[in-house]
Design an enzyme around this catalytic site. Sequence first.
Site, PDB file in Angstrom:
ATOM      1  N   LYS A   1       2.328   6.604   1.292  1.00  8.56           N
ATOM      2  CA  LYS A   1       1.914   5.431   2.056  1.00  8.56           C
ATOM      3  C   LYS A   1       0.406   5.485   2.259  1.00  8.56           C
ATOM      4  O   LYS A   1      -0.127   6.467   2.776  1.00  8.56           O
ATOM      5  CB  LYS A   1       2.632   5.443   3.413  1.00  8.56           C
ATOM      6  CG  LYS A   1       2.517   4.169   4.215  1.00  8.56           C
ATOM      7  CD  LYS A   1       3.449   4.243   5.412  1.00  8.56           C
ATOM      8  CE  LYS A   1       3.313   3.015   6.291  1.00  8.56           C
ATOM      9  NZ  LYS A   1       4.212   3.069   7.444  1.00  8.56           N
TER      10      LYS A   1
ATOM     11  N   ASP B   1      12.169  -6.983   6.874  1.00  7.49           N
ATOM     12  CA  ASP B   1      11.745  -5.990   5.891  1.00  7.49           C
ATOM     13  C   ASP B   1      11.621  -4.606   6.518  1.00  7.49           C
ATOM     14  O   ASP B   1      11.383  -3.620   5.807  1.00  7.49           O
ATOM     15  CB  ASP B   1      10.423  -6.395   5.226  1.00  7.49           C
ATOM     16  CG  ASP B   1       9.337  -6.733   6.228  1.00  7.49           C
ATOM     17  OD1 ASP B   1       9.520  -7.710   6.970  1.00  7.49           O
ATOM     18  OD2 ASP B   1       8.308  -6.026   6.267  1.00  7.49           O
TER      19      ASP B   1
ATOM     20  N   ARG C   1       6.170   9.899   3.008  1.00 10.68           N
ATOM     21  CA  ARG C   1       7.345   9.509   3.794  1.00 10.68           C
ATOM     22  C   ARG C   1       8.624   9.854   3.040  1.00 10.68           C
ATOM     23  O   ARG C   1       8.731   9.616   1.840  1.00 10.68           O
ATOM     24  CB  ARG C   1       7.306   8.009   4.106  1.00 10.68           C
ATOM     25  CG  ARG C   1       8.497   7.544   4.944  1.00 10.68           C
ATOM     26  CD  ARG C   1       8.210   6.257   5.678  1.00 10.68           C
ATOM     27  NE  ARG C   1       8.127   5.094   4.802  1.00 10.68           N
ATOM     28  CZ  ARG C   1       7.762   3.874   5.229  1.00 10.68           C
ATOM     29  NH1 ARG C   1       7.445   3.678   6.499  1.00 10.68           N
ATOM     30  NH2 ARG C   1       7.707   2.867   4.377  1.00 10.68           N
TER      31      ARG C   1
ATOM     32  N   ARG D   1       0.829  -1.215   0.000  1.00 12.90           N
ATOM     33  CA  ARG D   1       0.000   0.000   0.000  1.00 12.90           C
ATOM     34  C   ARG D   1       0.855   1.253   0.000  1.00 12.90           C
ATOM     35  O   ARG D   1       0.519   2.257   0.634  1.00 12.90           O
ATOM     36  CB  ARG D   1      -0.951   0.001   1.194  1.00 12.90           C
ATOM     37  CG  ARG D   1      -0.281  -0.188   2.535  1.00 12.90           C
ATOM     38  CD  ARG D   1      -1.292  -0.011   3.629  1.00 12.90           C
ATOM     39  NE  ARG D   1      -0.793  -0.500   4.892  1.00 12.90           N
ATOM     40  CZ  ARG D   1      -1.475  -0.437   6.031  1.00 12.90           C
ATOM     41  NH1 ARG D   1      -2.664   0.100   6.038  1.00 12.90           N
ATOM     42  NH2 ARG D   1      -0.968  -0.918   7.139  1.00 12.90           N
TER      43      ARG D   1
END
Length: 487
Positions: A114, A253, A177, A94
């Site tokens: 995001k 991750d 971000r 997403r």
Amino acid sequence: MEENHTIGWRMQNSYVALPEVFYAKTEPEPSPSPELIVLNYPLAAALGLNASELEKKQGIDELAGNSLPEGAEPISQAYAGHQFGHFTMLGDGRAVLLGEHIMPGGKRVDIQLKGSGRTPFSRGGDGRAALGPMLREFIISEAIHALGIPTTRSLAVVATGEPVYREETLEGAVLTRIAASHLRVGTFQYAAARNVVEDLQALADYAIKRHYPEVKEAQHPYVALFEKVVERQAELIAQWQLVGFIHGVMNTDNMTISGETIDYGPCAFMDSYDPATVFSSIDRQGRYAYGNQPGIGEWNLARLAEAMLPLFDDEIETAIQIAEGKLSSFRELYHEHWLQGMRRKLGLFAEEPQDAELVEELLAVMKNQGADYTNTFRALTLDDWSGMPIRETNVFKEWLAKWEARRARQTETKEESAELMRVSNPSIIPRNHRVEEALEAAVERGDFTVMDRLMNVLAKPYSYTEEQAEYTTPSVSNVPYRTYCGT
């Protein structure tokens, strides 16, 4: 390079030069009626962007993904990850990377949206994000930045004007971000899992060029790259521990190659000192508890080493020996950064052999007394123990005498020691109940004044101002605090 002379974007996308297996071209999904909720004015200025233009329709449309900055090449990135110890092939489910913005000084940073909709890597979700979790990331990431800890940052939050459906219907939002890059340990795991050495090498070359160009001339550049990541992560996790920050979801991750803190899902700050502290609702075994973070950091780096083995040496046994040798430095590096940080927190300049023991004794007393972590160091800094019952215990008085004797042995004055403590011990952290209070006011009532006040005091955590005093009080609730993976 394209330049937008109104907002100031200077966009490129070097990531698309990598093999196409590392990404998928992805357009953000439009938002029906985007509304700017919060804009980070200092960050906009640092990026060389015109905040007043970002506040206008064109700027808001770009922050929402309804239109693209000139020069943007939107993609979603592929990566893998060990999530709570279990390996999974993943990717941006997403989030859309618009590309890289070139800052006035020439620094390259990722611009990512995001919550901007589904991508080819979405796994059944809607690709959207809710307003509360996006505001939470905005608050905590900026607080971490103000504390002097490397982190991704938040430029803006835009409400999308459409609902998202979770356990309940929530207001949708997109967060912009900013990151040194979104290269992760999991990106290398993804390349290794595909078993194409040329792709793995291309990724490593890109990481070197992007983050550690100084290792390009090393005798073994890929080994030197791994060493750099180990060093950065050792320092980063030590910095987390020193301020009582609990990441909450240290999957591979969520560990960056750059050494920045990334992903502010179930994160929180510790109140009473206890290494077993866990806030995440899904961490039922305490895998990512405060005291486990250094060990998990080392575990994650071992996974990076495994992924990079083909680059270390053609002979697997030799490659493993190299990896083990370089990884073995993590614990010592971490402990060195942590102990040096603790010395500063206690106003100690030089090193003495018993310093680690002095620190461990203090932490043991704090744990046994249920003392607030941040406020104990704040009280030591100010020599003000009002509301701190730990001061009246004999065991703490004994420790205090040892500490005073230790300080008396150094050549620096008490005033110099106190100043070192002031710049090393935050007066204020984003207290969990204060963050929830700000989010509730914003999301439930549309009142952003609570969040604005909180952000203002969090912006200068080492200033020890009077207005911060009311934000230093821990929650009085007896209900255990829980966080959720809303981001």
